[in-house]
Design a protein around this motif. Structure first.
Motif, short mmCIF file in Angstrom:
data_model
loop_
_atom_site.label_atom_id
_atom_site.label_comp_id
_atom_site.label_asym_id
_atom_site.label_seq_id
_atom_site.Cartn_x
_atom_site.Cartn_y
_atom_site.Cartn_z
N ALA A 153 0.83 -1.21 0.00
CA ALA A 153 0.00 0.00 0.00
C ALA A 153 0.86 1.26 0.00
O ALA A 153 0.51 2.26 -0.64
N VAL A 154 1.98 1.22 0.70
CA VAL A 154 2.90 2.37 0.75
C VAL A 154 3.53 2.58 -0.63
O VAL A 154 3.63 3.72 -1.11
N LEU A 155 3.94 1.49 -1.26
CA LEU A 155 4.52 1.59 -2.60
C LEU A 155 3.48 2.12 -3.58
O LEU A 155 3.78 3.00 -4.39
N ALA A 156 2.26 1.62 -3.52
CA ALA A 156 1.20 2.07 -4.43
C ALA A 156 0.93 3.56 -4.25
O ALA A 156 0.82 4.30 -5.23
N LYS A 157 0.82 4.00 -2.99
CA LYS A 157 0.56 5.42 -2.72
C LYS A 157 1.68 6.29 -3.28
O LYS A 157 1.42 7.34 -3.88
N ALA A 158 2.92 5.87 -3.10
CA ALA A 158 4.05 6.62 -3.62
C ALA A 158 4.04 6.65 -5.15
O ALA A 158 4.28 7.70 -5.76
N LEU A 159 3.74 5.52 -5.76
CA LEU A 159 3.67 5.46 -7.23
C LEU A 159 2.62 6.40 -7.78
O LEU A 159 2.84 7.08 -8.77
N ILE A 160 1.47 6.43 -7.12
CA ILE A 160 0.37 7.27 -7.59
C ILE A 160 0.70 8.74 -7.42
O ILE A 160 0.49 9.55 -8.33
#
Length: 160
Positions: free
Chosen positions: A92-99
């Motif tokens: 979830a942290v990686l996804a948020k950063a990617l977005i």
């Protein structure tokens, strides 16, 4: 599908058509040795144009259909990026950063690892997964990855 598997298809079809390796080679504009190596799985490379031409010649259709997306690609990518670290990179942290495009400092080492070492197919699948789940254009996610790669000085040529 690997070249060796394609070679078995050619072999079976050649036999069904009653052709020798030599005759198929002549019809296909290839050498008999190439046909032999293809059928035996020892040919290293044939080239797309020659392979497609050979398949068309013997009546085999190559169907290029996309693999179904991996539902857990983001989790696998996060796990891959965490192998060398005590703390795990949360998907979830990686996804948020990617977005968002902002790279939190505490995950920068993990992201550097995934940019440098993660299988490209896994990165592609994870980007596709995040894009679909978040309704974010994939191009935006790729832009963020490339920016991070430059910021983190990734040596991987694909990010240049």
């Amino acid at each position: 599908m690997k070249l060796a598997e394609l070679g078995h298809l050619i072999h079976d079809r050649r036999e069904a058509l009653g052709l020798s390796q030599d005759r198929l080679a002549k019809l296909g504009g290839l050498s008999r040795a190439t046909i032999n190596q293809l059928e035996n799985g020892t040919l290293v490379d044939l080239g797309a144009a020659k392979l497609i031409g050979l398949f068309n010649l013997v009546g085999i259709e190559l169907d290029a259909t996309p693999h179904p997306p991996k539902a857990n690609a983001l989790a696998l990518l996060s796990q891959t990026a965490s192998v060398s670290y005590k703390s795990a990179l949360e998907p979830a942290v990686l996804a948020k950063a990617l977005i968002g495009g902002e790279l939190p400092r505490h995950i920068a080492p993990h992201v550097a690892t995934l940019l440098d070492e993660a299988p490209l197919q896994l990165i592609l699948a994870a980007v596709e997964q995040v894009a679909k789940r978040s309704n974010t254009p994939p191009k935006t996610l790729w832009k963020h990855l490339v920016n991070w790669a430059h910021e983190l000085h990734s040596p991987r040529a694909v990010w240049a």
